[in-house]
Design an enzyme around this catalytic site. Structure first.
Site, PDB file in Angstrom:
ATOM      1  N   CYS A 195       6.219   0.173   7.342  1.00  0.00           N
ATOM      2  CA  CYS A 195       5.793   0.845   7.123  1.00  0.00           C
ATOM      3  C   CYS A 195       7.321   1.345   5.499  1.00  0.00           C
ATOM      4  O   CYS A 195       7.839   1.276   6.603  1.00  0.00           O
ATOM      5  CB  CYS A 195       5.295   2.581   7.585  1.00  0.00           C
ATOM      6  SG  CYS A 195       4.731   3.434   7.115  1.00  0.00           S
ATOM      7  N   LEU A 196       6.832   1.751   4.715  1.00  0.00           N
ATOM      8  CA  LEU A 196       7.801   2.290   4.218  1.00  0.00           C
ATOM      9  C   LEU A 196       8.615   4.018   4.051  1.00  0.00           C
ATOM     10  O   LEU A 196       9.808   4.092   3.851  1.00  0.00           O
ATOM     11  CB  LEU A 196       7.106   2.290   2.400  1.00  0.00           C
ATOM     12  CG  LEU A 196       6.670   0.550   1.311  1.00  0.00           C
ATOM     13  CD1 LEU A 196       5.674   1.607   0.269  1.00  0.00           C
ATOM     14  CD2 LEU A 196       8.126  -0.326   1.423  1.00  0.00           C
ATOM     15  N   GLY A 248       1.090  -0.818  -0.051  1.00  0.00           N
ATOM     16  CA  GLY A 248      -0.039  -0.452  -0.157  1.00  0.00           C
ATOM     17  C   GLY A 248       0.536   1.620   0.038  1.00  0.00           C
ATOM     18  O   GLY A 248       2.186   0.881   0.460  1.00  0.00           O
ATOM     19  N   HIS A 285      -2.356   7.063   6.953  1.00  0.00           N
ATOM     20  CA  HIS A 285      -1.610   7.850   6.483  1.00  0.00           C
ATOM     21  C   HIS A 285      -2.381   9.804   6.073  1.00  0.00           C
ATOM     22  O   HIS A 285      -1.739  10.446   6.492  1.00  0.00           O
ATOM     23  CB  HIS A 285      -0.563   7.105   5.680  1.00  0.00           C
ATOM     24  CG  HIS A 285       0.476   6.595   5.506  1.00  0.00           C
ATOM     25  ND1 HIS A 285       0.890   7.022   5.962  1.00  0.00           N
ATOM     26  CD2 HIS A 285       0.675   4.864   5.496  1.00  0.00           C
ATOM     27  CE1 HIS A 285       1.811   5.999   6.123  1.00  0.00           C
ATOM     28  NE2 HIS A 285       2.138   4.251   6.241  1.00  0.00           N
ATOM     29  N   GLN A 335       3.262  10.632   1.584  1.00  0.00           N
ATOM     30  CA  GLN A 335       4.237   9.229   1.455  1.00  0.00           C
ATOM     31  C   GLN A 335       4.962   9.714   0.508  1.00  0.00           C
ATOM     32  O   GLN A 335       6.535   9.452   0.470  1.00  0.00           O
ATOM     33  CB  GLN A 335       4.079   7.420   1.562  1.00  0.00           C
ATOM     34  CG  GLN A 335       3.503   7.183   2.763  1.00  0.00           C
ATOM     35  CD  GLN A 335       3.327   6.101   2.543  1.00  0.00           C
ATOM     36  OE1 GLN A 335       2.124   5.304   2.362  1.00  0.00           O
ATOM     37  NE2 GLN A 335       4.317   5.147   3.463  1.00  0.00           N
ATOM     38  N   HIS A 394      -4.164   0.768   7.597  1.00  0.00           N
ATOM     39  CA  HIS A 394      -2.677   1.652   7.737  1.00  0.00           C
ATOM     40  C   HIS A 394      -2.843   2.486   6.777  1.00  0.00           C
ATOM     41  O   HIS A 394      -2.064   3.492   6.670  1.00  0.00           O
ATOM     42  CB  HIS A 394      -1.952   0.476   7.208  1.00  0.00           C
ATOM     43  CG  HIS A 394      -0.324   1.001   7.672  1.00  0.00           C
ATOM     44  ND1 HIS A 394       0.558   0.471   8.302  1.00  0.00           N
ATOM     45  CD2 HIS A 394       0.354   2.006   6.184  1.00  0.00           C
ATOM     46  CE1 HIS A 394       1.829   0.902   8.081  1.00  0.00           C
ATOM     47  NE2 HIS A 394       1.060   1.874   6.908  1.00  0.00           N
ATOM     48  N   GLU A 395      -3.126   2.327   5.646  1.00  0.00           N
ATOM     49  CA  GLU A 395      -3.630   3.751   4.173  1.00  0.00           C
ATOM     50  C   GLU A 395      -4.560   5.216   5.431  1.00  0.00           C
ATOM     51  O   GLU A 395      -3.575   5.849   4.475  1.00  0.00           O
ATOM     52  CB  GLU A 395      -3.364   2.907   3.491  1.00  0.00           C
ATOM     53  CG  GLU A 395      -2.503   1.789   2.379  1.00  0.00           C
ATOM     54  CD  GLU A 395      -1.578   1.845   2.541  1.00  0.00           C
ATOM     55  OE1 GLU A 395      -0.809   3.378   2.924  1.00  0.00           O
ATOM     56  OE2 GLU A 395      -0.482   1.432   2.900  1.00  0.00           O
TER      57      GLU A 395
END
Length: 214
Positions: free
Chosen positions: A126-127, A68, A172, A73, A168-169
């Site tokens: 997480c990226l 995702g 963000h 991000q 999670h997304e």
């Protein structure tokens, strides 16, 4: 004096971001854009630019690789996220975590509500926080309402790992990182997770590191 790029028109900034081609730079924790609620998407980019931006998000997510990616991000404060999960995990893990392959999806202006009270806790990364994972307890089932990239309504119920991804997304897009919800006693490097805590559930980690599971 050079213009402040953070205050340039959003479409202009996205055009500049896409001009280099290839995967976009992923913003790491500590940057304010990750801590501000996003703007609802209301045509700020126009259909053609939105399509290019969505394709760049897909390319960036796959290259990372991740399951995702949210617009903040890559430094864009719009309420847009993408997800896709080929679920390349052993069957034992897939069953315990409820991880199933997910096709590529675009979520525009998503909102979530829990379905029931069940929660599930697993290691999550997480990226934008590279190199680390921690255990996060999340709703086991959620209802997601959004639009896709064409403006068509989305109204789906997600369970298991797909429910974790959309939570999670969406976090963000609300200026939250997974660490805000994590049990920080579980915080581990990727190397430690691979070496010590690769079991289907984090029960062994909870016992050894001294945190509680729901």
């Amino acid at each position: 004096m050079a213009p402040d790029r953070d205050h340039a028109p959003l479409a202009e900034r996205v055009e500049e971001l896409l001009a280099a081609g290839g995967p976009l730079p992923i913003v790491a924790a500590g940057r304010p854009v990750l801590r501000r609620p996003t703007e609802p998407y209301d045509g700020q980019l126009g259909p053609a630019l939105l399509a290019r931006f969505v394709e760049a998000l897909r390319l960036t997510m796959r290259a990372a690789p991740g399951v995702g990616l949210a617009a903040p991000q890559v430094g864009v404060e719009l309420r847009i996220a993408v997800l896709e999960d080929p679920a390349p995990v052993p069957e034992e893990i897939a069953v315990v975590r409820g991880r199933r392959p997910q096709p590529f999806r675009v979520l525009v202006n998503p909102s979530l509500e829990p379905v029931g009270t069940a929660r599930a806790a697993f290691f999550e990364g997480c990226l934008s926080v590279p190199g680390w994972q921690a255990v996060v307890a999340r709703h086991a089932e959620v209802r997601l309402r959004a639009e896709d990239e064409h403006g068509h309504p989305v109204d789906d119920v997600f369970t298991g790992w797909p429910a974790r991804i959309v939570q999670h997304e969406t976090d963000h897009l609300d200026g939250m990182l997974y660490l805000d919800r994590a049990d920080l006693r579980s915080l581990s490097t990727n190397e430690a997770v691979a070496a010590l805590w690769s079991q289907p559930t984090p029960a062994a980690a909870a016992d050894a590191l001294g945190f509680e599971l729901p």
